[in-house]
Design a protein around this motif. Sequence first.
Motif, PDB file in Angstrom:
ATOM      1  N   MET A 170       0.848  -1.176   0.000  1.00  0.00           N
ATOM      2  CA  MET A 170       0.000   0.000   0.000  1.00  0.00           C
ATOM      3  C   MET A 170       0.892   1.237   0.000  1.00  0.00           C
ATOM      4  SD  MET A 170      -3.067   1.268   2.475  1.00  0.00           S
ATOM      5  CE  MET A 170      -4.245   0.394   1.518  1.00  0.00           C
ATOM      6  N   TYR A 171       0.529   2.182  -0.817  1.00  0.00           N
ATOM      7  CA  TYR A 171       1.207   3.476  -0.842  1.00  0.00           C
ATOM      8  C   TYR A 171       0.513   4.400   0.145  1.00  0.00           C
ATOM      9  CZ  TYR A 171       3.070   1.770  -5.243  1.00  0.00           C
ATOM     10  OH  TYR A 171       3.690   1.030  -6.200  1.00  0.00           O
ATOM     11  N   GLU A 172       1.270   5.275   0.783  1.00  0.00           N
ATOM     12  CA  GLU A 172       0.671   6.245   1.694  1.00  0.00           C
ATOM     13  C   GLU A 172       1.167   7.636   1.326  1.00  0.00           C
ATOM     14  OE1 GLU A 172      -0.307   5.376   5.869  1.00  0.00           O
ATOM     15  OE2 GLU A 172       1.220   6.882   6.310  1.00  0.00           O
ATOM     16  N   TRP A 173       0.234   8.566   1.197  1.00  0.00           N
ATOM     17  CA  TRP A 173       0.542   9.958   0.856  1.00  0.00           C
ATOM     18  C   TRP A 173       0.040  10.874   1.957  1.00  0.00           C
ATOM     19  CZ3 TRP A 173       2.746  12.225  -3.478  1.00  0.00           C
ATOM     20  CH2 TRP A 173       3.024  11.377  -4.543  1.00  0.00           C
ATOM     21  N   HIS A 174       0.820  11.875   2.289  1.00  0.00           N
ATOM     22  CA  HIS A 174       0.384  12.972   3.148  1.00  0.00           C
ATOM     23  C   HIS A 174      -0.465  13.884   2.264  1.00  0.00           C
ATOM     24  CE1 HIS A 174       1.022  16.963   5.068  1.00  0.00           C
ATOM     25  NE2 HIS A 174       0.707  16.255   6.126  1.00  0.00           N
ATOM     26  N   ALA A 175      -1.613  14.304   2.723  1.00  0.00           N
ATOM     27  CA  ALA A 175      -2.558  15.063   1.903  1.00  0.00           C
ATOM     28  C   ALA A 175      -1.927  16.285   1.235  1.00  0.00           C
ATOM     29  CB  ALA A 175      -3.768  15.471   2.737  1.00  0.00           C
ATOM     30  N   ALA A 176      -1.145  17.064   1.967  1.00  0.00           N
ATOM     31  CA  ALA A 176      -0.545  18.276   1.381  1.00  0.00           C
ATOM     32  C   ALA A 176       0.447  17.921   0.281  1.00  0.00           C
ATOM     33  CB  ALA A 176       0.140  19.095   2.467  1.00  0.00           C
ATOM     34  N   SER A 177       1.216  16.866   0.467  1.00  0.00           N
ATOM     35  CA  SER A 177       2.168  16.435  -0.564  1.00  0.00           C
ATOM     36  C   SER A 177       1.446  15.956  -1.808  1.00  0.00           C
ATOM     37  CB  SER A 177       3.051  15.299  -0.037  1.00  0.00           C
ATOM     38  OG  SER A 177       3.810  15.734   1.044  1.00  0.00           O
ATOM     39  N   LEU A 178       0.364  15.204  -1.605  1.00  0.00           N
ATOM     40  CA  LEU A 178      -0.396  14.695  -2.747  1.00  0.00           C
ATOM     41  C   LEU A 178      -1.061  15.825  -3.500  1.00  0.00           C
ATOM     42  CD1 LEU A 178      -1.338  12.308  -4.392  1.00  0.00           C
ATOM     43  CD2 LEU A 178      -3.238  12.037  -2.796  1.00  0.00           C
ATOM     44  N   ASP A 179      -1.561  16.818  -2.775  1.00  0.00           N
ATOM     45  CA  ASP A 179      -2.197  17.967  -3.412  1.00  0.00           C
ATOM     46  C   ASP A 179      -1.212  18.669  -4.355  1.00  0.00           C
ATOM     47  OD1 ASP A 179      -4.418  19.641  -3.856  1.00  0.00           O
ATOM     48  OD2 ASP A 179      -3.694  21.076  -2.371  1.00  0.00           O
ATOM     49  N   ARG A 180       0.034  18.845  -3.909  1.00  0.00           N
ATOM     50  CA  ARG A 180       1.061  19.462  -4.764  1.00  0.00           C
ATOM     51  C   ARG A 180       1.410  18.555  -5.939  1.00  0.00           C
ATOM     52  NH1 ARG A 180       3.012  20.729   0.392  1.00  0.00           N
ATOM     53  NH2 ARG A 180       4.544  19.051   0.304  1.00  0.00           N
ATOM     54  N   ALA A 181       1.474  17.260  -5.708  1.00  0.00           N
ATOM     55  CA  ALA A 181       1.814  16.311  -6.780  1.00  0.00           C
ATOM     56  C   ALA A 181       0.720  16.289  -7.845  1.00  0.00           C
ATOM     57  CB  ALA A 181       2.023  14.914  -6.210  1.00  0.00           C
ATOM     58  N   VAL A 182      -0.530  16.335  -7.428  1.00  0.00           N
ATOM     59  CA  VAL A 182      -1.652  16.324  -8.379  1.00  0.00           C
ATOM     60  C   VAL A 182      -1.565  17.535  -9.295  1.00  0.00           C
ATOM     61  CG1 VAL A 182      -4.160  16.570  -8.567  1.00  0.00           C
ATOM     62  CG2 VAL A 182      -3.185  14.936  -6.972  1.00  0.00           C
ATOM     63  N   ALA A 183      -1.211  18.672  -8.751  1.00  0.00           N
ATOM     64  CA  ALA A 183      -1.091  19.885  -9.571  1.00  0.00           C
ATOM     65  C   ALA A 183      -0.005  19.713 -10.629  1.00  0.00           C
ATOM     66  CB  ALA A 183      -0.784  21.090  -8.684  1.00  0.00           C
ATOM     67  N   ARG A 184       1.098  19.065 -10.262  1.00  0.00           N
ATOM     68  CA  ARG A 184       2.193  18.848 -11.218  1.00  0.00           C
ATOM     69  C   ARG A 184       1.855  17.759 -12.236  1.00  0.00           C
ATOM     70  NH1 ARG A 184       5.236  18.774  -6.539  1.00  0.00           N
ATOM     71  NH2 ARG A 184       5.608  16.560  -6.792  1.00  0.00           N
ATOM     72  N   LEU A 185       1.126  16.726 -11.815  1.00  0.00           N
ATOM     73  CA  LEU A 185       0.832  15.594 -12.697  1.00  0.00           C
ATOM     74  C   LEU A 185      -0.268  15.899 -13.701  1.00  0.00           C
ATOM     75  CD1 LEU A 185       0.935  12.706 -10.095  1.00  0.00           C
ATOM     76  CD2 LEU A 185       2.644  13.219 -11.847  1.00  0.00           C
ATOM     77  N   ASP A 186      -1.136  16.852 -13.402  1.00  0.00           N
ATOM     78  CA  ASP A 186      -2.248  17.206 -14.273  1.00  0.00           C
ATOM     79  C   ASP A 186      -3.039  15.965 -14.681  1.00  0.00           C
ATOM     80  OD1 ASP A 186      -3.895  18.960 -15.676  1.00  0.00           O
ATOM     81  OD2 ASP A 186      -2.756  18.680 -17.531  1.00  0.00           O
ATOM     82  N   LEU A 187      -3.593  15.260 -13.688  1.00  0.00           N
ATOM     83  CA  LEU A 187      -4.356  14.047 -13.945  1.00  0.00           C
ATOM     84  C   LEU A 187      -5.654  14.379 -14.671  1.00  0.00           C
ATOM     85  CD1 LEU A 187      -3.866  12.336 -10.480  1.00  0.00           C
ATOM     86  CD2 LEU A 187      -2.680  11.796 -12.615  1.00  0.00           C
ATOM     87  N   ALA A 188      -5.916  13.668 -15.732  1.00  0.00           N
ATOM     88  CA  ALA A 188      -7.105  13.914 -16.565  1.00  0.00           C
ATOM     89  C   ALA A 188      -8.374  13.493 -15.835  1.00  0.00           C
ATOM     90  CB  ALA A 188      -6.977  13.156 -17.873  1.00  0.00           C
ATOM     91  N   ALA A 189      -9.491  14.081 -16.251  1.00  0.00           N
ATOM     92  CA  ALA A 189     -10.787  13.798 -15.640  1.00  0.00           C
ATOM     93  C   ALA A 189     -11.161  12.322 -15.754  1.00  0.00           C
ATOM     94  CB  ALA A 189     -11.864  14.668 -16.261  1.00  0.00           C
ATOM     95  N   GLY A 190     -10.732  11.650 -16.797  1.00  0.00           N
ATOM     96  CA  GLY A 190     -11.068  10.245 -16.979  1.00  0.00           C
ATOM     97  C   GLY A 190     -10.086   9.297 -16.326  1.00  0.00           C
TER      98      GLY A 190
END
Length: 66
Positions: A1-21
């Motif tokens: 299982m992977y574990e992310w700290h919410a603030a770190s994941l929030d920054r990563a999501v902005a960089r990754l630009d995950l598509a709506a689908g």
Amino acid sequence: MYEWHAASLDRAVARLDLAAGSMGPKVEAALRFVEATGRHAMIGHLQDAAAILDGNVGTRIVEHCR
């Protein structure tokens, strides 16, 4: 299982630009849940629900690092 700290994941999501689908909506919803409740969220395949709850697969998003 992977574990992310919410603030770190929030920054990563902005960089990754995950598509709506893709994983984007799932991650965004999990982040909102963690931020609103202070509880952790888990993301994974429905057929793996028991293993996710046991902490063996999936991704856990937590408010604070352990």
